[in-house]
Motif scaffolding. Sequence first.
Motif, mmCIF file in Angstrom:
data_model
loop_
_atom_site.group_PDB
_atom_site.id
_atom_site.type_symbol
_atom_site.label_atom_id
_atom_site.label_comp_id
_atom_site.label_asym_id
_atom_site.label_seq_id
_atom_site.Cartn_x
_atom_site.Cartn_y
_atom_site.Cartn_z
ATOM 1 N N ILE A 129 0.841 -1.194 0.000
ATOM 2 C CA ILE A 129 0.000 0.000 0.000
ATOM 3 C C ILE A 129 0.879 1.247 0.000
ATOM 4 O O ILE A 129 0.619 2.214 -0.714
ATOM 5 C CB ILE A 129 -0.936 -0.004 1.227
ATOM 6 C CG1 ILE A 129 -1.929 -1.155 1.092
ATOM 7 C CG2 ILE A 129 -1.668 1.319 1.364
ATOM 8 C CD1 ILE A 129 -2.885 -1.271 2.238
ATOM 9 N N LYS A 154 -0.583 10.641 5.006
ATOM 10 C CA LYS A 154 -1.798 10.393 4.214
ATOM 11 C C LYS A 154 -2.218 8.940 4.178
ATOM 12 O O LYS A 154 -3.384 8.640 3.947
ATOM 13 C CB LYS A 154 -1.568 10.861 2.761
ATOM 14 C CG LYS A 154 -1.480 12.351 2.643
ATOM 15 C CD LYS A 154 -1.562 12.734 1.174
ATOM 16 C CE LYS A 154 -2.411 13.956 1.034
ATOM 17 N NZ LYS A 154 -2.973 14.263 -0.195
ATOM 18 N N VAL A 155 -1.271 8.040 4.329
ATOM 19 C CA VAL A 155 -1.602 6.620 4.194
ATOM 20 C C VAL A 155 -1.384 5.854 5.501
ATOM 21 O O VAL A 155 -2.293 5.208 6.012
ATOM 22 C CB VAL A 155 -0.776 5.972 3.054
ATOM 23 C CG1 VAL A 155 -1.083 4.489 2.950
ATOM 24 C CG2 VAL A 155 -1.083 6.670 1.739
ATOM 25 N N GLN A 162 4.742 12.386 3.217
ATOM 26 C CA GLN A 162 3.335 12.410 2.791
ATOM 27 C C GLN A 162 2.697 11.035 2.969
ATOM 28 O O GLN A 162 1.529 10.929 3.356
ATOM 29 C CB GLN A 162 3.239 12.829 1.319
ATOM 30 C CG GLN A 162 3.519 14.306 1.098
ATOM 31 C CD GLN A 162 3.602 14.634 -0.384
ATOM 32 O OE1 GLN A 162 4.257 13.930 -1.145
ATOM 33 N NE2 GLN A 162 2.942 15.700 -0.788
ATOM 34 N N PRO A 203 -3.542 7.243 8.886
ATOM 35 C CA PRO A 203 -4.976 6.902 8.891
ATOM 36 C C PRO A 203 -5.222 5.415 9.085
ATOM 37 O O PRO A 203 -6.237 5.031 9.667
ATOM 38 C CB PRO A 203 -5.456 7.337 7.497
ATOM 39 C CG PRO A 203 -4.458 8.317 7.024
ATOM 40 C CD PRO A 203 -3.162 7.969 7.672
ATOM 41 N N LEU A 204 -4.294 4.582 8.626
ATOM 42 C CA LEU A 204 -4.507 3.142 8.735
ATOM 43 C C LEU A 204 -4.237 2.613 10.133
ATOM 44 O O LEU A 204 -4.667 1.517 10.473
ATOM 45 C CB LEU A 204 -3.636 2.395 7.718
ATOM 46 C CG LEU A 204 -4.034 2.594 6.257
ATOM 47 C CD1 LEU A 204 -3.137 1.803 5.333
ATOM 48 C CD2 LEU A 204 -5.485 2.189 6.044
ATOM 49 N N ASP A 254 2.568 6.474 -6.813
ATOM 50 C CA ASP A 254 1.585 7.501 -7.159
ATOM 51 C C ASP A 254 2.169 8.904 -7.028
ATOM 52 O O ASP A 254 1.534 9.874 -7.443
ATOM 53 C CB ASP A 254 0.340 7.366 -6.268
ATOM 54 C CG ASP A 254 -0.569 6.240 -6.737
ATOM 55 O OD1 ASP A 254 -0.339 5.741 -7.852
ATOM 56 O OD2 ASP A 254 -1.488 5.868 -6.005
ATOM 57 N N GLY A 255 3.335 9.029 -6.408
ATOM 58 C CA GLY A 255 4.008 10.310 -6.400
ATOM 59 C C GLY A 255 4.151 10.977 -5.042
ATOM 60 O O GLY A 255 4.369 12.187 -4.969
ATOM 61 N N TYR A 256 4.020 10.207 -3.970
ATOM 62 C CA TYR A 256 4.106 10.810 -2.644
ATOM 63 C C TYR A 256 5.486 10.602 -2.026
ATOM 64 O O TYR A 256 6.125 9.584 -2.248
ATOM 65 C CB TYR A 256 3.034 10.221 -1.727
ATOM 66 C CG TYR A 256 1.654 10.660 -2.142
ATOM 67 C CD1 TYR A 256 1.147 11.882 -1.719
ATOM 68 C CD2 TYR A 256 0.884 9.885 -2.988
ATOM 69 C CE1 TYR A 256 -0.096 12.309 -2.133
ATOM 70 C CE2 TYR A 256 -0.370 10.305 -3.411
ATOM 71 C CZ TYR A 256 -0.854 11.524 -2.970
ATOM 72 O OH TYR A 256 -2.071 11.953 -3.376
ATOM 73 N N SER A 257 5.897 11.595 -1.227
ATOM 74 C CA SER A 257 7.162 11.480 -0.517
ATOM 75 C C SER A 257 6.923 10.641 0.735
ATOM 76 O O SER A 257 5.792 10.382 1.128
ATOM 77 C CB SER A 257 7.676 12.858 -0.115
ATOM 78 O OG SER A 257 6.820 13.405 0.868
ATOM 79 N N ALA A 272 2.575 1.591 -3.353
ATOM 80 C CA ALA A 272 1.648 2.166 -4.329
ATOM 81 C C ALA A 272 1.624 3.683 -4.185
ATOM 82 O O ALA A 272 1.638 4.415 -5.187
ATOM 83 C CB ALA A 272 0.251 1.586 -4.126
ATOM 84 N N ALA A 273 1.639 4.166 -2.948
ATOM 85 C CA ALA A 273 1.618 5.608 -2.717
ATOM 86 C C ALA A 273 2.906 6.256 -3.228
ATOM 87 O O ALA A 273 2.891 7.356 -3.774
ATOM 88 C CB ALA A 273 1.432 5.892 -1.229
ATOM 89 N N GLU A 274 4.020 5.529 -3.045
ATOM 90 C CA GLU A 274 5.297 6.048 -3.517
ATOM 91 C C GLU A 274 5.250 6.205 -5.044
ATOM 92 O O GLU A 274 5.674 7.227 -5.583
ATOM 93 C CB GLU A 274 6.393 5.059 -3.125
ATOM 94 C CG GLU A 274 7.741 5.700 -2.883
ATOM 95 C CD GLU A 274 8.744 4.670 -2.425
ATOM 96 O OE1 GLU A 274 8.358 3.737 -1.697
ATOM 97 O OE2 GLU A 274 9.916 4.798 -2.820
#
Lengths: 294, 356
Positions: free
Chosen positions: A188, A205-206, A201, A209-210, A195-198, A191-193
């Motif tokens: 997960i 963001k991920v 982030q 919350p989890l 998708d373009g997140y540092s 996937a965020a990495e």
Amino acid sequence: MASMDTSTARLAPKAARAPGSLGTGDILRYALASIFVGFCLFPLYMVLSTSLKAEADIFAFPPAWSFRPIWDNFNDALFVFGGTGVMPFLLNSVIVTAASTAAAVGLGAMVAYGLTRFRIRGGSHLFFFILSTRFAPPVAFVVPLYLMVRQTGLMDTHLALILIYTSMNLSLVVWIIRGFFEAIPVEIEEAAEIDGYSRLQIFFKVALPLVKPGLITTAILSAIMSWNEFLIATVMTQNKAATLPVYLGGFSGSMGLEWGPYMAVGAIAVLPIMIFTLVLQKHLVRGLTFGAVR
Amino acid sequence: MAHVQIRNVSKIYADGTPAVTGLDLDIAAGEFLCVLGPSGCGKSSTLRMLAGLEEVSTGQILVDGDDVVGRPARERDIAMVFENYALYPHLDVFANIAMPLVARRRPKAEIRDRVGRIAGTMGITEHLAKRPGKLSGGQRQRVSLARAMIRRPKMFLMDEPLGHLEEYMRIELRREIRALHEAAGGTTFYITHDQEEAAAVSDRIAVMSSGELQQLGTMKELIERPANRFVAEFVGEPPISIFEELRATGTEVSIGDWRLPLPPGSRKARPASAGVRPAHFRIAGSDMPGLSAEARLVQPMGESAAVLCDTPAGDATVIVPMAAVPREGDRFRLVAAPEHVHFFAASGRAIRSGED
């Protein structure tokens, strides 16, 4: 979806007994549970009932189960005692508890995330080391802490208690939240990495919350500990930053115990943390990560 | 769409396990390249190195001529589909698909528009407000594909995207993946261990085993001209019949009682084994030159059947149309055209004409 409908349909006939009727096993189970709950809640009942009793009712033996409730004790506790009443102490407790809980959970989550996601030499030993800070009884640290607080000029300040409570809670927070982070499938975050997140982030963001259930659990535990802590508070604070337990401790002083107001302050001390816990508990949604992967 | 070159790339993990060794692969812009191999063959490590999720031990990865080794995944302009979907469980489907655009700070209206369009293409519009946990496996993979397809990245990476799905869903989705690739026109790197899937989606297939590239080519080339015994045995269904005991005499070689001319390339490397694909065998009368065989087991496969035979050279399988299926116990000869008999050296390398 059709497949979902059939699966719920298959589960439904399980309730074979008519709703509302209980078997003998159920009755026994409920009876045992009731006894246990009653046993646990009895001290709380004594605190609350005593705080509403007049002096004569308090000392009645056998205890008076029915009595005419009065609010005098609360009036005394809130406005009369020491000219100021319980309010400043309540406020101190709220400040210290809120700040130290926020700091412990915030820092602890970051530490736990770093230790689970980054390859750190000796990372597993580090976890053990972090937990080992709780092995010694807190009383062993009182004198060194006292000296440090005095040297830094933090005597009788909120900051002293906030720092000490944060460090006391941190190990527990790290230890518990680590398990929650480990349960997040690493894909997960990958996937965020992509998708373009540092990394930062992704954390906010991920990952955070989890692990919300973990944050809430540790916040409750930290807050209860900070709220009720007496030993450190009584050594490090005298009046300006003194918390509720310190104030409560003062009752057993020279002039004998006034049980009514004492219990009223006790009730005031229990209520905020109880409300805090009950409110947060509702957000303890289990299995948030369930269904993300597979 | 980018031209991707993998140049002499190796991956050795911290514990010393070599995952990929000296890999060279050239993926043309707009090509759909499939990497096929058994688990542990290094295909996932290769994909993760392309993604930037795994460090490259040695070698270069050039994207349109730029070496991207050492660059973090978020700067590589790629999209990826994971075998286990890797959706964000705390976000609804809309937010899941929108994540790559949100990360790039696209305006809200544009995000709404593009998510709506891709959701329509993928047939998941009615699920946009749901959390992934409420969706079936096929729907989740559609969401994951939509998240990858929302942008036009330099490269699409797909790591066994259909691995967890049921058969009928796999067949449906692989058709869609191929169609999406053609519509998007991106360069796609796709991993699978299912050869039928590889043949269905890809332009070319790279077969990997123990961290090394075995052969790169179309499915037809892999079937007709396997580079070595591994490729011959791994690709093709039912598997190729391999004969281990060969006798070479002067200019001829015999497989059991079947005499064949020695392949021209065998002057340097003596053939150590030979293989014939079940589809390339034919059944001939006992008086014809060929491999004498006795039918042992008949496995119907719809319009044809695979017949397992005992021969003096070992087991052999032949595919026969249902109308001409022999009975178990029947004796006949198996024959194949010389170009369909593959010879392998002791090292496993295929011996071909014009290679000596």
